[in-house]
Design an enzyme around this catalytic site. Sequence first.
Site, PDB file in Angstrom:
ATOM      1  CD1 TRP A 185      -2.347   2.007   0.586  1.00 53.71           C
ATOM      2  CD2 TRP A 185      -1.219   2.465   2.231  1.00 53.71           C
ATOM      3  NE1 TRP A 185      -2.607   3.202   0.669  1.00 53.71           N
ATOM      4  CE2 TRP A 185      -1.968   3.510   1.940  1.00 53.71           C
ATOM      5  CE3 TRP A 185      -0.309   2.522   3.430  1.00 53.71           C
ATOM      6  CZ2 TRP A 185      -1.970   4.908   2.615  1.00 53.71           C
ATOM      7  CZ3 TRP A 185      -0.317   3.640   4.099  1.00 53.71           C
ATOM      8  CH2 TRP A 185      -1.059   4.926   3.758  1.00 53.71           C
ATOM      9  CD  GLU A 224      -4.655  -1.456   1.853  1.00 51.22           C
ATOM     10  OE1 GLU A 224      -3.646  -1.924   2.534  1.00 51.22           O
ATOM     11  OE2 GLU A 224      -5.734  -1.299   3.030  1.00 51.22           O
ATOM     12  CE  LYS A 226      -6.174   5.798   2.671  1.00 54.53           C
ATOM     13  NZ  LYS A 226      -5.392   5.911   3.572  1.00 54.53           N
ATOM     14  CG  ASP A 257      -8.628  -1.025   4.535  1.00 60.54           C
ATOM     15  OD1 ASP A 257      -9.799  -0.476   5.184  1.00 60.54           O
ATOM     16  OD2 ASP A 257      -7.453  -0.891   5.178  1.00 60.54           O
ATOM     17  CG  HIS A 260      -8.942   1.681   2.072  1.00 65.84           C
ATOM     18  ND1 HIS A 260      -7.562   1.438   1.553  1.00 65.84           N
ATOM     19  CD2 HIS A 260      -8.796   2.021   3.073  1.00 65.84           C
ATOM     20  CE1 HIS A 260      -6.740   1.670   2.718  1.00 65.84           C
ATOM     21  NE2 HIS A 260      -7.532   2.318   3.364  1.00 65.84           N
ATOM     22  CG  HIS A 284      -6.040  -4.503   5.214  1.00 60.73           C
ATOM     23  ND1 HIS A 284      -5.431  -3.679   4.789  1.00 60.73           N
ATOM     24  CD2 HIS A 284      -5.526  -5.655   5.075  1.00 60.73           C
ATOM     25  CE1 HIS A 284      -4.058  -3.918   4.689  1.00 60.73           C
ATOM     26  NE2 HIS A 284      -4.134  -5.288   4.969  1.00 60.73           N
ATOM     27  CG  ASP A 292      -9.253   4.635   5.704  1.00 61.97           C
ATOM     28  OD1 ASP A 292      -9.668   3.542   6.321  1.00 61.97           O
ATOM     29  OD2 ASP A 292      -8.107   4.671   5.207  1.00 61.97           O
ATOM     30  CG  ASP A 294      -7.812   2.998   9.862  1.00 61.80           C
ATOM     31  OD1 ASP A 294      -7.863   1.565   9.403  1.00 61.80           O
ATOM     32  OD2 ASP A 294      -7.403   3.883   9.274  1.00 61.80           O
ATOM     33  CG  ASP A 324      -5.359  -1.808   8.209  1.00 65.53           C
ATOM     34  OD1 ASP A 324      -4.714  -1.362   9.025  1.00 65.53           O
ATOM     35  OD2 ASP A 324      -5.537  -1.262   6.980  1.00 65.53           O
TER      36      ASP A 324
HETATM   37  C1  RNT Z   1      -3.844   2.540   4.825  1.00 61.45           C
HETATM   38  C2  RNT Z   1      -3.959   1.318   4.542  1.00 61.45           C
HETATM   39  C3  RNT Z   1      -2.920   0.312   5.135  1.00 61.45           C
HETATM   40  C4  RNT Z   1      -2.335   0.756   6.353  1.00 61.45           C
HETATM   41  C5  RNT Z   1      -1.398  -0.163   7.005  1.00 61.45           C
HETATM   42  C6  RNT Z   1      -0.706   0.476   8.131  1.00 61.45           C
HETATM   43  O1  RNT Z   1      -5.011   3.253   4.572  1.00 61.45           O
HETATM   44  O2  RNT Z   1      -5.262   0.778   5.075  1.00 61.45           O
HETATM   45  O3  RNT Z   1      -3.246  -1.106   5.335  1.00 61.45           O
HETATM   46  O4  RNT Z   1      -3.476   1.124   7.222  1.00 61.45           O
HETATM   47  O5  RNT Z   1      -0.448  -0.575   6.159  1.00 61.45           O
HETATM   48 ZN    ZN Z   2      -5.683  -1.390   5.000  1.00 62.83          ZN
END
Ligand code: RNT
Ligand code: ZN
Length: 416
Positions: A185, A224, A226, A257, A260, A284, A292, A294, A324
């Site tokens: 990523w 990945e 986003k 993810d 994302h 993820h 996003d 988290d 994640d």
């Molecule tokens: C970032 C991505 C990625 C990170 C990690 C730390 O938006 O989701 O996967 O969260 O690599």
């Molecule tokens: Zn991620």
Amino acid sequence: MDSKSIEKAYAAAKERYAALGVDTDKAIAQLEKIPISLQCWQTDDVMGFERNESLSGGIQTTGNYPGRARNIDEVRSDLEFVMKLLAGTQRVNLHEVYGDFKDGFVDRDQCEPKHFKSWMDWAKNLGIKLDFNSTSFSHPKSGDLSLANPDKGIRDFWIEHTKRCRRIADAMGKAQKDPCIMNIWVHDGSKDLTVERMRYREIFAESLDDILSEDLPHMKTCLEAKLFGIGLESYTVGSHDFVAGYCSTRKLMYTLDTGHYEQTENISDMVSSLLLFVPELMLHTSRPVRWDSDHVVIMNDQTLDLFKEVVRCDALNRVHIGLDYFDASINRIGAYVIGTRATQKCILQALLEPLKTLRKYEDKGQYFQRLALLEEAKSLPFGAVYDYFNYKNEVPVGTEFIPEIEKYEKTVLSKR
Ligand code: RNT
Ligand code: ZN
């Protein structure tokens, strides 16, 4: 919880599910074997042990809860404690900045498998497997563009880093006799309008082709996608369309993810479309709150639907699961346990779906019956099955993990 009542509740649940053609013992046995990769970066708010550079790359932790892991030993002991509280199979997902640099710091274009030797030994001792990530953020050369940078010097630095990371992942895979999954990523993007969308994407594709040209049999690479990063709101080089196109033409694993995408987008619907064109998926699991953000994964509709789709696609063998998120506002051990348990609960509910009957209804055009069963399935006693899964594996059942974590906070975390 006393064992009698867990067993009794499970026996009743087993009967209810059996009446709908679902084998709960089989679902539990499956759940036990499905690996969930724990993101090492929840222990320390994505800091790593490199140079104390502040977190960059469009991602951010918020919160300042005491007890953050400050070094490799603390990261390891936190993860060990987390895994003691969890049933099923866990892996540990490392970022390159979590290398063991005790013999001297090396820059990212110099990293080698030896910097991860102590991690490999640690994992072997615990009987777990490792996954890996190259790290393009939190570095003086991160800027807004890494692998997509028109500046050859900077781009080559990140190409070298990513190539080395693939070799590290390969060494891990070889040592653990199981492919190490390495995620790429990169944060590359632009805060404001850009007139070079094509140019950066062309460069990114070229860099990736170069990186992936080395054949490494013990690892698998995934890329990945986003939507945007903080400070990079107007353009993301590795957008969904880019990554979907790249992965399907290069036959590469796609990393999905859950944070994302557009907030109202139905991510679960991507599973079947992607799986028709890419070999595998890396999930993820995260929880976006308005963006996003988290947050810690919970058992919500998005996560449930995602795993139901994986099971309905009969794709458990082509889908890898990792967490994640990075929440610094609550006890970090608690964040792991809540998120892993929530993910397990979603997988379990997907495994317990009376799919045969649902499919039969659908084939025959019996849509009232299909909807009725989908609704009834929601209130089947899956909680009793999940409790039994934990009980059988001798880990805390129900809320029993709360006092365990409180104890760890008192005796370990609060002393940091
Ligand atoms: C970032 C991505 C990625 C990170 C990690 C730390 O938006 O989701 O996967 O969260 O690599
Ligand atoms: Zn991620």
